[in-house]
Scaffold this active site. Structure first.
Site, short mmCIF file in Angstrom:
data_model
loop_
_atom_site.label_atom_id
_atom_site.label_comp_id
_atom_site.label_asym_id
_atom_site.label_seq_id
_atom_site.Cartn_x
_atom_site.Cartn_y
_atom_site.Cartn_z
CD GLU A 13 -2.61 1.63 0.10
OE1 GLU A 13 -3.46 0.83 -0.31
OE2 GLU A 13 -2.38 2.72 -0.47
CG LEU A 64 -2.97 -0.75 6.09
CD1 LEU A 64 -2.98 -1.95 7.05
CD2 LEU A 64 -2.31 -1.15 4.76
CB THR A 80 -11.01 4.84 -2.45
OG1 THR A 80 -9.97 4.79 -3.42
CG2 THR A 80 -11.93 6.00 -2.75
CB CYS A 81 -13.66 2.11 1.03
SG CYS A 81 -15.11 1.79 2.00
CE LYS A 106 -21.80 6.98 2.86
NZ LYS A 106 -21.16 6.73 1.56
N GLY A 166 -25.21 11.90 -9.50
CA GLY A 166 -25.01 10.48 -9.17
C GLY A 166 -24.88 10.33 -7.66
CD GLU A 191 -27.17 13.78 -14.34
OE1 GLU A 191 -26.37 13.69 -13.40
OE2 GLU A 191 -27.05 13.12 -15.40
CB THR A 196 -18.90 13.53 -14.16
OG1 THR A 196 -17.49 13.81 -14.13
CG2 THR A 196 -19.65 14.85 -14.12
CG HIS A 203 -46.07 -3.90 15.33
ND1 HIS A 203 -46.27 -3.10 14.24
CD2 HIS A 203 -46.69 -3.31 16.38
CE1 HIS A 203 -47.00 -2.05 14.60
NE2 HIS A 203 -47.26 -2.16 15.90
P1 FAD Z 1 -9.64 1.27 -3.40
O1 FAD Z 1 -10.45 1.37 -2.19
O2 FAD Z 1 -9.59 2.41 -4.32
O3 FAD Z 1 -8.16 0.94 -2.88
C1 FAD Z 1 -7.09 0.84 -3.74
C2 FAD Z 1 -5.82 1.10 -2.94
O4 FAD Z 1 -4.72 0.73 -3.74
C3 FAD Z 1 -5.59 2.57 -2.57
O5 FAD Z 1 -5.37 2.70 -1.19
C4 FAD Z 1 -4.34 2.97 -3.35
O6 FAD Z 1 -3.50 3.86 -2.62
C5 FAD Z 1 -3.66 1.62 -3.50
N1 FAD Z 1 -2.77 1.55 -4.67
C6 FAD Z 1 -3.05 1.87 -5.96
N2 FAD Z 1 -2.00 1.60 -6.75
C7 FAD Z 1 -1.04 1.11 -5.94
C8 FAD Z 1 0.29 0.66 -6.16
N3 FAD Z 1 0.81 0.62 -7.37
N4 FAD Z 1 1.00 0.25 -5.09
C9 FAD Z 1 0.49 0.29 -3.85
N5 FAD Z 1 -0.75 0.68 -3.57
C10 FAD Z 1 -1.51 1.09 -4.60
N6 FAD Z 1 -18.79 2.28 -1.98
C11 FAD Z 1 -19.70 1.67 -1.22
O7 FAD Z 1 -19.94 0.47 -1.39
N7 FAD Z 1 -20.38 2.36 -0.26
C12 FAD Z 1 -20.18 3.66 -0.03
O8 FAD Z 1 -20.80 4.25 0.84
C13 FAD Z 1 -19.22 4.34 -0.83
N8 FAD Z 1 -18.99 5.64 -0.65
C14 FAD Z 1 -18.04 6.26 -1.41
C15 FAD Z 1 -17.84 7.63 -1.23
C16 FAD Z 1 -16.91 8.29 -1.99
C17 FAD Z 1 -16.69 9.76 -1.77
C18 FAD Z 1 -16.12 7.58 -2.94
C19 FAD Z 1 -15.06 8.27 -3.74
C20 FAD Z 1 -16.33 6.22 -3.14
C21 FAD Z 1 -17.30 5.56 -2.38
N9 FAD Z 1 -17.57 4.21 -2.56
C22 FAD Z 1 -18.52 3.59 -1.80
C23 FAD Z 1 -16.82 3.39 -3.53
C24 FAD Z 1 -15.73 2.59 -2.81
O9 FAD Z 1 -14.89 3.46 -2.13
C25 FAD Z 1 -14.94 1.75 -3.81
O10 FAD Z 1 -15.82 0.96 -4.56
C26 FAD Z 1 -13.95 0.85 -3.09
O11 FAD Z 1 -13.08 1.58 -2.29
C27 FAD Z 1 -13.16 0.01 -4.09
O12 FAD Z 1 -12.26 -0.80 -3.41
P2 FAD Z 1 -10.90 -1.29 -4.07
O13 FAD Z 1 -10.27 -2.18 -3.05
O14 FAD Z 1 -11.16 -1.83 -5.41
O15 FAD Z 1 -10.01 0.00 -4.29
P1 NAI Z 2 -22.08 8.31 -10.96
O1 NAI Z 2 -21.74 7.51 -12.13
O2 NAI Z 2 -22.89 7.74 -9.86
O3 NAI Z 2 -22.85 9.64 -11.42
C1 NAI Z 2 -22.28 10.55 -12.32
C2 NAI Z 2 -23.36 11.49 -12.83
O4 NAI Z 2 -22.75 12.54 -13.56
C3 NAI Z 2 -24.36 10.82 -13.76
O5 NAI Z 2 -25.66 11.11 -13.35
C4 NAI Z 2 -24.02 11.42 -15.12
O6 NAI Z 2 -25.13 11.49 -15.98
C5 NAI Z 2 -23.53 12.81 -14.71
N1 NAI Z 2 -22.68 13.49 -15.71
C6 NAI Z 2 -21.70 12.96 -16.46
N2 NAI Z 2 -21.15 13.90 -17.25
C7 NAI Z 2 -21.77 15.08 -16.99
C8 NAI Z 2 -21.64 16.43 -17.47
N3 NAI Z 2 -20.76 16.77 -18.39
N4 NAI Z 2 -22.45 17.37 -16.97
C9 NAI Z 2 -23.37 17.05 -16.03
N5 NAI Z 2 -23.54 15.80 -15.53
C10 NAI Z 2 -22.75 14.82 -15.99
O7 NAI Z 2 -20.66 8.83 -10.41
P2 NAI Z 2 -20.23 9.43 -9.00
O8 NAI Z 2 -21.37 10.02 -8.28
O9 NAI Z 2 -19.05 10.26 -9.31
O10 NAI Z 2 -19.77 8.13 -8.22
C11 NAI Z 2 -18.69 7.32 -8.70
C12 NAI Z 2 -18.77 5.93 -8.15
O11 NAI Z 2 -18.54 5.91 -6.75
C13 NAI Z 2 -20.11 5.31 -8.40
O12 NAI Z 2 -19.93 4.31 -9.39
C14 NAI Z 2 -20.52 4.70 -7.12
O13 NAI Z 2 -20.71 3.33 -7.27
C15 NAI Z 2 -19.37 4.95 -6.14
N6 NAI Z 2 -19.94 5.50 -4.91
C16 NAI Z 2 -20.80 4.74 -4.19
C17 NAI Z 2 -21.42 5.24 -3.07
C18 NAI Z 2 -22.39 4.38 -2.35
O14 NAI Z 2 -22.41 3.20 -2.58
N7 NAI Z 2 -23.20 4.94 -1.45
C19 NAI Z 2 -21.17 6.59 -2.59
C20 NAI Z 2 -20.26 7.32 -3.45
C21 NAI Z 2 -19.67 6.76 -4.54
#
Ligand code: FAD
Ligand code: NAI
Length: 462
Positions: free
Chosen positions: A33, A38, A41-42, A51, A178, A199, A267, A441
């Site tokens: 990492e 550790l 992104t999540c 959250k 989104g 949007e 987006t 209930h």
């Molecule tokens: P990631 O969590 O992206 O982890 C990848 C890791 O790999 C990173 O720590 C990075 O530093 C590391 N890495 C990359 N390249 C290298 C390298 N070459 N060497 C060493 N380390 C490296 N999903 C949900 O299900 N529920 C949610 O509520 C939710 N909320 C979200 C809110 C936001 C703002 C965002 C941006 C995303 C959210 N997601 C949510 C999506 C979720 O975060 C991702 O789907 C998830 O983290 C993907 O897991 P992953 O293990 O594939 O990758």
């Molecule tokens: P998204 O794919 O959910 O939504 C992107 C939105 O942007 C769409 O509605 C699309 O039509 C719009 N868009 C695209 N181009 C545009 C433009 N030029 N002008 C205006 N609107 C435009 O992507 P988002 O919200 O960035 O999330 C990314 C990923 O992160 C998602 O795939 C989601 O699965 C994950 N995520 C999950 C969460 C959860 O599970 N609660 C929370 C946050 C992220």
């Protein structure tokens, strides 16, 4: 040089879960990492911090809107943004440290630094090269860019910048309705920002059940979010403190400009694999830049697997986790499996929105005959008691067999309620099976049972 059975690159929900399962199955495991902590992104800049802010801002909303009616009188709390960020950070810290503890407990080596694969069977971290019989790539994703929109993470931000703004902005423009745009948009709307969501499409949250989309947008509008639909953002112009967002309405090509203190670009996200050495290895990729894998998460190069956001499928933490467990089992010679038909999606706004399986649109497209059972939370005593009667549960079943094909919920606790339907779907249950199960209930889950009853002879409380 150390030799491992498995080296995982990336410690997000995909990578850390894969590492733990590999170790539990007796494989000598390391995880690379590059971040300081550790959890990927999540835990660091995604699910967990968002959250925490959703929770804090919802508490404020409750205090402002519902306390007085319940006889809880007094001044509403004011926002101490610095403290809210401290609370958010402490939530991140306890979770990332928790993964560190689990790594130690399971004797997983954390190889600190950015990893690359110079050749199959080898992982380079810094100056050291480690040998691995199997490599799992779990490098995740990053925010997509938009032509004309330059992100500085201060005025024009992605979700990462939006989770640590210097102050609550007076005016925020969100590009993209989104999941990220609506979750973080509603955080700032509750904290007092004027939030406008621009949007491209005519409906929010693409792919979701249209009835849920409409209800959800109506509720968000009621909470103060404004929407400009069918609008393609052309560019942003930013100074150090302000920005202008230029957009074109698709219906008539008219051009408009909107001012903001902060612009959130939301987006979509794209797979991240920079610097991992995939090109030189000749690993096959999909047209969308994801690592191509087979049914067992194997890439085109022997001994190298990939999981999570970097491969195809919904970019969700729990999908990555399931793949992490499954790929570990495959590597250990067991039968790893992920049922992609039953992966729930949840939006953690208030109320929550949750869905699993088919929508009416996907079924119509496939030409399948279905039936819908719907129940409003207005008929649920518990929901009404907590001012959460707006919303519904919708269950979709096969018209002939009554087997559950999907569910869509908008209302209190939707993110938890959906799992009852997921379990039912995993067991191939019918709506009648759900309807015949005794539900305590007063609980929100009674609304799920009532929707199941609505697929048959009808609900009781509607
Ligand atoms: P990631 O969590 O992206 O982890 C990848 C890791 O790999 C990173 O720590 C990075 O530093 C590391 N890495 C990359 N390249 C290298 C390298 N070459 N060497 C060493 N380390 C490296 N999903 C949900 O299900 N529920 C949610 O509520 C939710 N909320 C979200 C809110 C936001 C703002 C965002 C941006 C995303 C959210 N997601 C949510 C999506 C979720 O975060 C991702 O789907 C998830 O983290 C993907 O897991 P992953 O293990 O594939 O990758
Ligand atoms: P998204 O794919 O959910 O939504 C992107 C939105 O942007 C769409 O509605 C699309 O039509 C719009 N868009 C695209 N181009 C545009 C433009 N030029 N002008 C205006 N609107 C435009 O992507 P988002 O919200 O960035 O999330 C990314 C990923 O992160 C998602 O795939 C989601 O699965 C994950 N995520 C999950 C969460 C959860 O599970 N609660 C929370 C946050 C992220």
């Amino acid at each position: 040089m150390s030799t491992y059975d498995v080296i995982v690159i990336g410690s997000g929900p995909g990578g850390y879960v894969a590492a733990i399962r590999c170790a539990q199955l007796g494989l000598k495991t390391a995880c690379v990492e590059g971040r300081d902590t550790l959890g990927g992104t999540c835990l660091n800049v995604g699910c967990i911090p968002s959250k925490a802010l959703l929770h804090a801002s919802h508490m404020l909303h409750e205090a402002e809107h519902n306390f007085a009616e319940m006889g809880l009188k007094g001044k509403s709390p004011s926002v101490d943004w610095k403290q809210m960020l401290t609370y958010k950070q402490s939530t991140i810290d306890t979770n990332t440290k928790g993964i560190e503890f689990l790594f130690k407990k399971n004797k997983i080596d954390w190889l600190k630094g950015w990893g690359s694969i110079p050749e199959a069977g080898k992982v380079k971290v810094g100056d050291e090269v480690h040998e691995a019989k199997n490599i799992i790539i779990a490098t995740g994703s990053e925010a997509s860019s938009l032509p004309g929109v330059e992100v500085d993470e201060k005025v024009v931000v992605t979700s990462t910048g939006a989770l640590e703004l210097g102050k609550v902005p007076k005016k925020m423009v969100v590009i993209g309705a989104g999941v990220i745009g609506l979750e973080l948009g509603s955080v700032y709307a509750r904290l007092g920002s004027e939030v406008t969501v621009v949007e491209f499409l005519d409906a929010i949250t693409p792919g979701m059940d249209p009835e849920v989309q409409k209800t959800f947008q109506r509720m968000l509008k009621k909470q103060g979010l404004e929407f400009i639909m069918g609008a393609a953002v052309q560019k942003t112009e930013a100074t150090k403190t302000k920005a202008k967002v230029h957009y074109k309405l698709r219906k008539d090509d008219s051009e408009h400009v909107i001012d903001a203190d902060v612009v959130l670009l939301a987006t979509g996200r794209k797979p991240y694999h920079d610097g991992a050495g995939l090109d030189a290895l000749g690993i096959e990729m999909t047209k969308r830049g994801q690592i191509a894998v087979d049914d067992h998460w194997a890439t085109s190069v022997k001994g190298i697997y990939a999981i999570g956001d970097v491969i195809e499928g919904p970019m969700l933490a729990h999908k990555a986790e399931d793949e992490g467990m499954a790929v570990a089992e495959v590597i250990a010679g067991k039968h790893g499996h992920v049922n992609y038909g039953v992966i729930p999606g949840v939006i953690y706004t208030h109320p929550e929105v949750a869905s699993v399986g088919e929508t009416e649109a996907t079924l119509k497209e496939a030409g399948r005959a279905y039936k819908v059972g719907k129940f409003s939370f207005m008929g649920n005593a518990r929901a009404k008691a907590v001012f959460a009667g707006d919303g519904f549960v919708k269950i979709i079943v096969d018209k002939e067999t009554d087997r559950i094909l999907g569910a869509h919920i908008i209302g209190p606790g939707a993110g938890d309620l959906i799992h009852e339907v997921c379990v039912a779907m995993e067991f191939g249950a019918s709506a009648q099976d759900l309807a015949m199960t005794c539900h305590a209930h007063p609980t929100y889950s009674e609304a799920v049972r009532e929707a199941a009853l609505a697929c048959g002879d009808g609900p009781i409380h509607m």
